[in-house]
Scaffold this motif. Structure first.
Motif, PDB file in Angstrom:
ATOM      1  N   LYS A  65       0.505  -8.040 -25.530  1.00 42.23           N
ATOM      2  CA  LYS A  65       0.643  -6.871 -24.647  1.00 42.23           C
ATOM      3  C   LYS A  65       2.033  -6.839 -24.015  1.00 42.23           C
ATOM      4  N   THR A  66       2.509  -5.620 -23.725  1.00 47.68           N
ATOM      5  CA  THR A  66       3.781  -5.425 -23.019  1.00 47.68           C
ATOM      6  C   THR A  66       3.544  -4.568 -21.777  1.00 47.68           C
ATOM      7  N   TYR A  67       4.306  -4.864 -20.730  1.00 45.70           N
ATOM      8  CA  TYR A  67       4.174  -4.143 -19.467  1.00 45.70           C
ATOM      9  C   TYR A  67       5.550  -3.663 -19.022  1.00 45.70           C
ATOM     10  N   LEU A  68       5.578  -2.490 -18.395  1.00 45.21           N
ATOM     11  CA  LEU A  68       6.827  -1.905 -17.903  1.00 45.21           C
ATOM     12  C   LEU A  68       6.625  -1.548 -16.429  1.00 45.21           C
ATOM     13  N   LYS A  69       7.330  -2.261 -15.544  1.00 45.70           N
ATOM     14  CA  LYS A  69       7.193  -2.042 -14.101  1.00 45.70           C
ATOM     15  C   LYS A  69       8.451  -1.365 -13.577  1.00 45.70           C
ATOM     16  N   THR A  70       8.296  -0.169 -13.002  1.00 45.98           N
ATOM     17  CA  THR A  70       9.443   0.577 -12.490  1.00 45.98           C
ATOM     18  C   THR A  70       9.873   0.027 -11.137  1.00 45.98           C
ATOM     19  N   ILE A  71      11.182  -0.202 -10.985  1.00 50.17           N
ATOM     20  CA  ILE A  71      11.729  -0.675  -9.709  1.00 50.17           C
ATOM     21  C   ILE A  71      11.801   0.497  -8.737  1.00 50.17           C
ATOM     22  N   LYS A  72      11.392   0.262  -7.503  1.00 52.05           N
ATOM     23  CA  LYS A  72      11.338   1.332  -6.498  1.00 52.05           C
ATOM     24  C   LYS A  72      12.714   1.941  -6.264  1.00 52.05           C
ATOM     25  N   LYS A  73      12.753   3.288  -6.246  1.00 57.12           N
ATOM     26  CA  LYS A  73      13.997   4.002  -5.961  1.00 57.12           C
ATOM     27  C   LYS A  73      14.126   4.197  -4.450  1.00 57.12           C
ATOM     28  N   LEU A  74      15.348   3.980  -3.959  1.00 61.26           N
ATOM     29  CA  LEU A  74      15.594   4.089  -2.523  1.00 61.26           C
ATOM     30  C   LEU A  74      16.727   5.079  -2.251  1.00 61.26           C
ATOM     31  N   SER A  75      16.693   6.203  -2.985  1.00 61.07           N
ATOM     32  CA  SER A  75      17.764   7.191  -2.878  1.00 61.07           C
ATOM     33  C   SER A  75      17.816   7.852  -1.503  1.00 61.07           C
ATOM     34  N   LYS A  76      16.637   8.020  -0.857  1.00 61.20           N
ATOM     35  CA  LYS A  76      16.624   8.677   0.458  1.00 61.20           C
ATOM     36  C   LYS A  76      17.356   7.824   1.499  1.00 61.20           C
ATOM     37  N   TYR A  77      17.327   6.500   1.332  1.00 56.98           N
ATOM     38  CA  TYR A  77      18.059   5.628   2.247  1.00 56.98           C
ATOM     39  C   TYR A  77      19.548   5.585   1.895  1.00 56.98           C
ATOM     40  N   SER A  78      19.857   5.589   0.582  1.00 58.32           N
ATOM     41  CA  SER A  78      21.251   5.478   0.151  1.00 58.32           C
ATOM     42  C   SER A  78      22.075   6.695   0.572  1.00 58.32           C
ATOM     43  N   LYS A  79      21.452   7.889   0.615  1.00 60.70           N
ATOM     44  CA  LYS A  79      22.172   9.095   1.057  1.00 60.70           C
ATOM     45  C   LYS A  79      22.557   8.991   2.524  1.00 60.70           C
ATOM     46  N   LYS A  80      21.605   8.539   3.354  1.00 56.30           N
ATOM     47  CA  LYS A  80      21.895   8.351   4.788  1.00 56.30           C
ATOM     48  C   LYS A  80      22.968   7.281   4.972  1.00 56.30           C
ATOM     49  N   TYR A  81      22.831   6.203   4.201  1.00 53.46           N
ATOM     50  CA  TYR A  81      23.755   5.077   4.299  1.00 53.46           C
ATOM     51  C   TYR A  81      25.185   5.512   3.964  1.00 53.46           C
ATOM     52  N   GLN A  82      25.340   6.285   2.878  1.00 50.31           N
ATOM     53  CA  GLN A  82      26.670   6.724   2.449  1.00 50.31           C
ATOM     54  C   GLN A  82      27.299   7.694   3.453  1.00 50.31           C
ATOM     55  N   LYS A  83      26.475   8.524   4.066  1.00 44.04           N
ATOM     56  CA  LYS A  83      26.966   9.480   5.062  1.00 44.04           C
ATOM     57  C   LYS A  83      27.523   8.744   6.286  1.00 44.04           C
ATOM     58  N   ILE A  84      26.778   7.748   6.759  1.00 43.51           N
ATOM     59  CA  ILE A  84      27.233   6.963   7.914  1.00 43.51           C
ATOM     60  C   ILE A  84      28.447   6.120   7.535  1.00 43.51           C
ATOM     61  N   GLN A  85      28.456   5.606   6.294  1.00 43.20           N
ATOM     62  CA  GLN A  85      29.557   4.771   5.822  1.00 43.20           C
ATOM     63  C   GLN A  85      30.882   5.527   5.839  1.00 43.20           C
ATOM     64  N   LYS A  86      30.867   6.795   5.455  1.00 41.78           N
ATOM     65  CA  LYS A  86      32.082   7.615   5.463  1.00 41.78           C
ATOM     66  C   LYS A  86      32.605   7.798   6.883  1.00 41.78           C
ATOM     67  N   THR A  87      31.681   8.072   7.817  1.00 43.69           N
ATOM     68  CA  THR A  87      32.079   8.252   9.218  1.00 43.69           C
ATOM     69  C   THR A  87      32.655   6.961   9.792  1.00 43.69           C
ATOM     70  N   LEU A  88      32.002   5.836   9.498  1.00 52.87           N
ATOM     71  CA  LEU A  88      32.468   4.553  10.014  1.00 52.87           C
ATOM     72  C   LEU A  88      33.825   4.155   9.447  1.00 52.87           C
ATOM     73  N   SER A  89      34.027   4.393   8.158  1.00 59.08           N
ATOM     74  CA  SER A  89      35.296   4.029   7.526  1.00 59.08           C
ATOM     75  C   SER A  89      36.458   4.804   8.151  1.00 59.08           C
ATOM     76  N   ARG A  90      36.234   6.097   8.490  1.00 57.17           N
ATOM     77  CA  ARG A  90      37.274   6.909   9.142  1.00 57.17           C
ATOM     78  C   ARG A  90      37.596   6.348  10.528  1.00 57.17           C
ATOM     79  N   ARG A  91      36.531   5.987  11.274  1.00 56.95           N
ATOM     80  CA  ARG A  91      36.732   5.493  12.638  1.00 56.95           C
ATOM     81  C   ARG A  91      37.406   4.127  12.664  1.00 56.95           C
ATOM     82  N   TYR A  92      37.011   3.255  11.742  1.00 58.21           N
ATOM     83  CA  TYR A  92      37.631   1.926  11.679  1.00 58.21           C
ATOM     84  C   TYR A  92      39.090   2.023  11.236  1.00 58.21           C
ATOM     85  N   GLU A  93      39.366   2.932  10.319  1.00 59.14           N
ATOM     86  CA  GLU A  93      40.741   3.128   9.853  1.00 59.14           C
ATOM     87  C   GLU A  93      41.623   3.657  10.982  1.00 59.14           C
TER      88      GLU A  93
END
Length: 398
Positions: free
Chosen positions: A202-230
């Motif tokens: 037998k073979t099994y295929l387990k999908t890894i959980k997608k966390l795109s809703k967190y990554s969008k928030k993370y990237q948005k805050i990351q851009k703001t922080l990078s500007r402020r730190y710079e």
């Protein structure tokens, strides 16, 4: 074997000040001994725990009028020595372990190590430095509290990047040998899923959980922080309180993502270890994969999927429950046809489809790779012999 038990603690404002003071003491002991070590590296002069401990308590602690636990100071110096040993060992083996760095007490992430008597854990509180700190004990599957099975050897009090406090106990536990199932599995790790091939066919295929809703928030805050730190770096000014709050918010998102992945990998690894006697996984060079990735997106995906976290859990759970864990060379596992043994890059027509150009065998690409990993001992010697023969013939000159 040693297992870590982690509990969240809820200190009051006064207790936070006490813990923060010990974080500072631990950092200062580390920095003080690291400074001496750097000076003595070229002169090849060693140092002992006792000499450093006496020097540190005489100079630093008395001048600052700090009441510090000498065990914490001693453990900090010992941790530095073990870090140096790991660094030099890694350097010989061309590893990734970096040179020890100085610690800053202004960072959110802090910790100190405590050993010996003077601590206690109950259902309601964690006692240290004669103060009782509120603690939350998680529950097992049978709703019983997950308390310590034995007396702990080492205790680490930690403040993580989101500002929450934790205590981690290192406890020696006996191995729990599970009943043998007589089954073997091969595991292929991918960015999107985990493919498993069993010796039962037998073979099994387990999908890894997608966390795109967190990554969008993370990237948005990351851009703001990078500007402020710079901006703060250019103007040579300190970052504002709002920037620190935003950094804390980003750390919380990062921790949430990590917790979701860790929970998923714990469940998957426990399920695999309980059902299979022999576990075979491909040994991935993640650092090289990230460096050789053709796009930034693929590099980010490789870093986010955290294959090493799953492999570590499979390793220690296999050791605890008496299973056999094996890592193999992943060469040709994704190009080889499991039906006829033909190897070609063209066999893999896409990321998910495998179609053999010789015999026409079709399968999911990850499942085919998992089957090859499962049967690795049968075909890798034949493949190696063929490669060595071709290599020898091509190297002959006339």
């Amino acid at each position: 074997m040693n297992l870590n038990y982690k509990y969240r603690i809820y200190p009051t404002k006064k207790q936070k000040n006490l813990l923060d003071q010990q974080f500072f003491v631990s950092n200062q002991a580390w920095n003080y001994s690291l400074n001496i070590k750097i000076k003595n590296i070229h002169s090849r002069n060693g140092f002992t725990h006792i000499n450093l401990l006496n020097d540190y308590t005489k100079t630093k602690l008395k001048v600052r009028n700090i009441k510090a636990n000498t065990v914490i100071v001693q453990q900090s110096i010992r941790n530095l020595e073990s870090t140096f040993q790991q660094f030099f060992k890694s350097k010989k083996e061309n590893g990734e372990k970096g040179f020890p760095k100085f610690k800053s007490s202004s960072d959110l992430q802090q910790s100190f190590t405590f050993v010996g008597k003077g601590s206690e854990l109950t259902e309601k509180y964690f006692k240290i430095f004669r103060t009782k700190i509120k603690v939350k004990i998680p529950k097992n599957s049978d709703n019983s509290l997950r308390l310590l099975p034995h007396k702990p050897g080492k205790i680490v009090v930690k403040r993580e990047s989101d500002g929450c406090y934790y205590v981690i106990f290192s406890v020696k536990v006996d191995k729990e040998i599970l009943k043998k199932t007589g089954k073997t599995c091969g595991i292929d790790l991918n960015i999107k899923n985990i493919a498993l091939a069993s010796s039962t066919g037998k073979t099994y295929l387990k999908t890894i959980k997608k966390l795109s809703k967190y990554s969008k928030k993370y990237q948005k805050i990351q851009k703001t922080l990078s500007r402020r730190y710079e901006h703060a770096k250019k103007t040579k000014t300190r970052v504002s309180k709002n920037t620190k709050k935003l950094q804390k918010k980003q750390n919380k998102i990062h921790k949430k993502v990590r917790n979701v992945k860790e929970d998923f990998f714990h469940k998957v690894s426990s399920d695999i270890v309980k059902n299979f006697d022999h576990i075979i996984v491909e040994k991935l060079e993640v650092k090289n994969m990230k460096e050789n990735a053709p796009s930034k997106r693929l590099r980010r995906d490789i870093a986010e999927v955290s294959w090493s976290s799953l492999i570590e859990k499979l390793k220690y759970k296999s050791e605890r429950y008496g299973r056999v864990f094996e890592e193999i060379n992943p060469a040709y596992t994704s190009q080889r046809c499991n039906s006829c043994g033909y190897i070609s890059r063209k066999n893999r027509t896409s990321q998910s489809i495998f179609c053999c150009k010789k015999c026409g065998y079709r399968d999911n690409a990850d499942c085919n790779a998992a089957k090859n990993i499962l049967e690795y001992e049968k075909w890798f010697l034949v493949q190696k012999t063929r490669y060595d023969t071709r290599h020898t013939e091509s190297s002959i000159t006339f």
